[in-house]
Design a protein around this motif. Structure first.
Motif, short mmCIF file in Angstrom:
data_model
loop_
_atom_site.label_atom_id
_atom_site.label_comp_id
_atom_site.label_asym_id
_atom_site.label_seq_id
_atom_site.Cartn_x
_atom_site.Cartn_y
_atom_site.Cartn_z
N VAL A 90 0.87 -1.29 0.07
CA VAL A 90 0.08 -0.06 -0.09
C VAL A 90 1.00 1.04 0.13
CG1 VAL A 90 -1.51 1.38 1.50
CG2 VAL A 90 -2.00 -1.07 1.23
N VAL A 91 1.86 0.99 0.95
CA VAL A 91 2.72 2.28 0.99
C VAL A 91 3.57 2.60 -0.55
CG1 VAL A 91 4.92 3.26 1.93
CG2 VAL A 91 3.08 2.27 3.34
N VAL A 92 3.89 1.49 -1.22
CA VAL A 92 4.57 1.53 -2.24
C VAL A 92 3.76 2.18 -3.44
CG1 VAL A 92 5.93 0.33 -3.99
CG2 VAL A 92 6.46 -0.18 -1.62
N ILE A 93 2.62 1.68 -3.41
CA ILE A 93 1.62 2.44 -4.35
C ILE A 93 1.45 3.73 -4.08
CG2 ILE A 93 -0.77 2.17 -5.26
CD1 ILE A 93 -0.44 -0.78 -4.71
N ILE A 209 -3.02 5.56 11.73
CA ILE A 209 -2.54 6.88 11.57
C ILE A 209 -1.06 7.18 11.67
CG2 ILE A 209 -2.59 9.01 12.77
CD1 ILE A 209 -5.71 8.60 13.25
N ALA A 210 -0.68 6.11 12.74
CA ALA A 210 0.95 6.47 12.88
C ALA A 210 1.78 5.55 11.87
CB ALA A 210 1.40 5.83 14.28
N VAL A 211 1.24 4.34 11.65
CA VAL A 211 1.94 3.30 10.80
C VAL A 211 2.24 3.76 9.38
CG1 VAL A 211 2.20 1.13 9.43
CG2 VAL A 211 2.00 1.26 12.10
N PHE A 212 0.99 4.23 8.67
CA PHE A 212 1.39 4.45 7.14
C PHE A 212 1.84 5.72 6.78
CE2 PHE A 212 -2.11 1.11 7.36
CZ PHE A 212 -1.72 0.32 6.32
N PRO A 213 1.50 6.85 7.47
CA PRO A 213 2.57 8.23 7.22
C PRO A 213 3.85 7.94 7.53
CG PRO A 213 0.60 8.61 8.21
CD PRO A 213 0.50 7.33 8.48
N ALA A 214 4.18 7.10 8.64
CA ALA A 214 5.61 6.93 9.02
C ALA A 214 6.27 6.17 7.69
CB ALA A 214 5.77 6.24 10.49
N ALA A 215 5.75 5.12 7.63
CA ALA A 215 6.36 3.99 6.51
C ALA A 215 6.45 4.85 5.15
CB ALA A 215 5.39 2.96 6.31
N LEU A 216 5.28 5.71 4.70
CA LEU A 216 5.30 6.46 3.38
C LEU A 216 6.47 7.58 3.60
CD1 LEU A 216 4.23 7.17 0.53
CD2 LEU A 216 2.59 8.79 1.88
N GLN A 217 6.81 8.06 4.70
CA GLN A 217 7.80 8.99 4.63
C GLN A 217 9.22 8.31 4.70
OE1 GLN A 217 8.35 10.78 8.66
NE2 GLN A 217 9.85 12.56 7.41
N ALA A 218 9.25 7.32 5.56
CA ALA A 218 10.79 6.61 5.21
C ALA A 218 10.84 6.16 3.80
CB ALA A 218 10.55 5.24 6.19
N LEU A 219 9.88 5.49 3.39
CA LEU A 219 10.20 4.94 1.93
C LEU A 219 10.50 6.23 1.11
CD1 LEU A 219 10.00 2.48 -0.13
CD2 LEU A 219 7.56 3.10 -0.46
N SER A 220 9.78 7.09 0.99
CA SER A 220 9.97 8.27 0.09
C SER A 220 11.36 8.74 0.35
CB SER A 220 9.08 9.36 0.17
OG SER A 220 8.94 9.91 1.47
N GLU A 221 11.80 9.08 1.44
CA GLU A 221 13.24 9.66 1.76
C GLU A 221 14.39 8.57 1.38
OE1 GLU A 221 13.02 10.08 5.98
OE2 GLU A 221 12.25 12.18 5.81
N ALA A 222 13.88 7.20 1.49
CA ALA A 222 15.12 6.23 1.07
C ALA A 222 15.14 6.19 -0.59
CB ALA A 222 14.61 4.73 1.35
N ARG A 223 14.19 6.30 -0.95
CA ARG A 223 13.73 6.24 -2.60
C ARG A 223 14.58 7.35 -3.23
NH1 ARG A 223 11.12 9.87 -4.86
NH2 ARG A 223 9.06 9.35 -3.82
N ALA A 224 14.47 8.65 -2.53
CA ALA A 224 15.20 9.71 -3.04
C ALA A 224 16.65 9.56 -3.25
CB ALA A 224 14.83 10.94 -1.91
N GLU A 225 17.13 8.76 -2.77
CA GLU A 225 18.68 8.59 -2.98
C GLU A 225 18.98 7.97 -4.32
OE1 GLU A 225 20.87 9.86 -1.14
OE2 GLU A 225 20.00 10.14 0.54
N LEU A 226 17.79 7.45 -5.05
CA LEU A 226 18.09 6.47 -6.27
C LEU A 226 16.98 7.59 -7.29
CD1 LEU A 226 17.79 3.17 -4.60
CD2 LEU A 226 19.75 4.34 -5.52
N PRO A 227 17.38 7.11 -8.52
CA PRO A 227 16.05 7.42 -9.60
C PRO A 227 15.01 7.01 -9.28
CG PRO A 227 18.17 6.59 -10.77
CD PRO A 227 18.46 6.37 -9.33
N ARG A 228 13.83 7.85 -9.61
CA ARG A 228 12.64 7.45 -8.84
C ARG A 228 12.03 6.18 -9.52
NH1 ARG A 228 8.64 10.44 -6.65
NH2 ARG A 228 6.37 9.43 -6.82
#
Length: 326
Positions: A90-93, A209-228
């Protein structure tokens, strides 16, 4: 959204920290906050930039399976790993679609979590606890507790540290270190201890409320180090594998090993660039001390994850960029 990530991580780290340190969990939280404050801003020479960037990416990505595993443990205890993988998907999508929470929504989420934390503390202090049996770990348990809390408190945020200390103290008071340390879902057990089972649906909402925004932020920050595009696929796959293979406490220990290793790398690079730097020396010493209390298997796994992340970051940096149109 550091506060949201602290709230999501405490769903698991509260029990793991109590199991490691008992009442010394509070001192462990202070040690984790001290390391976050001492950790210097990296002064990275060009040759070391892929190492620092790869370590930073690994630390951020480790949060995704950790938060997802908390979702599975609390809301789908019959099939927690399947639920954790589903949460990652869900977070990846959401990340692939470019979904981001606006600033006002992040403020509302943080407010709800703070209200929930205040409610938990008030309930724990309002009802006299049933004292259990069992002793408190030795004072050295604060180092193990500090290690497991550091992934949540690695950013300089005194407010988040204060809230974590209040919640940890109230939970230890109500359940005691032994019962809290044995819990798989400590906040559910806290509500049960104060006859608050009627609040389980509210707890489920707070977990989401806690898990999904936290996971989404973590994934987007990690992915920012690579081509989208490649980054979204690679990071999503890695997070899903971690959610499928790791129990919540295992995901927390891996996140701890990675976060402490990244703090050590930054401190050592600062020393090599500046020479004598008191804060960098203290940060390196404290990071090494806390790393010594992480089980060796997770240190080895962290080395493997760091190597993969650094390799991916190096290849992404050296890959030719597509020409701009026009």
């Amino acid at each position: 959204m550091a506060g949201v990530q602290v709230g999501a991580g405490l769903l698991i780290a509260l029990a793991a920290g109590a199991a490691a340190g008992g009442w010394w969990l509070l001192a462990g939280a202070v040690l984790a906050g001290a390391l976050a404050w001492l950790r210097p801003k990296p002064e990275v020479p060009p040759r070391a930039e892929p190492l620092v960037a790869g370590a930073r990416m690994a630390v951020r990505l480790a949060g995704v399976p950790l938060f997802a595993s908390a979702f599975g443990a609390y809301l789908v205890p019959e099939q927690p790993r399947i639920a954790a993988v589903a949460a990652v998907l869900v977070v990846v999508i959401a990340d692939a679609l470019g979904l981001e929470l606006p600033r006002y929504a992040r403020g509302w989420l943080l407010g709800i979590l703070l209200a929930g934390a205040a409610g938990i503390v008030a309930l724990c202090l309002a009802i006299s606890p049933e004292r259990g049996v069992g002793g408190n770990p030795a004072f050295t348990g604060m180092f193990a507790a500090g290690a497991v809390l550091f992934p949540l408190l690695r950013k300089r945020n005194p407010g988040a540290l204060a809230v974590a200390l209040a919640v940890c103290a109230a939970a230890l008071y109500q359940l005691g270190p032994v019962r809290l340390g044995l819990s798989k879902v400590p906040f559910r057990d806290l509500l049960a201890a104060v006859d608050g089972q009627a609040l389980y649906p509210l707890l489920a909402g707070i977990v989401v409320i806690a898990v999904f925004p936290a996971a989404l932020q973590a994934l987007s920050e990690a992915r920012a180090e690579l081509p989208r595009r490649q980054g979204a696929v690679a990071c999503g796959l890695a997070a899903a594998v971690g959610a499928a293979l790791l129990e919540p406490e295992q995901a927390l220990l891996l996140a701890a090993a990675l976060a402490l290793a990244e703090a050590l790398i930054v401190s050592l690079l600062t020393l090599s660039a500046k020479g004598r730097d008191v804060r960098a020396v203290l940060a390196a010493a404290l990071a090494i001390t806390l790393l010594a209390w992480v089980p060796p298997v997770y240190l080895l796994l962290a080395v493997v994850v760091l190597a993969v992340a650094v390799t991916a970051r190096t290849r992404a940096r050296s890959a030719p960029r597509p020409p701009r149109a026009g």
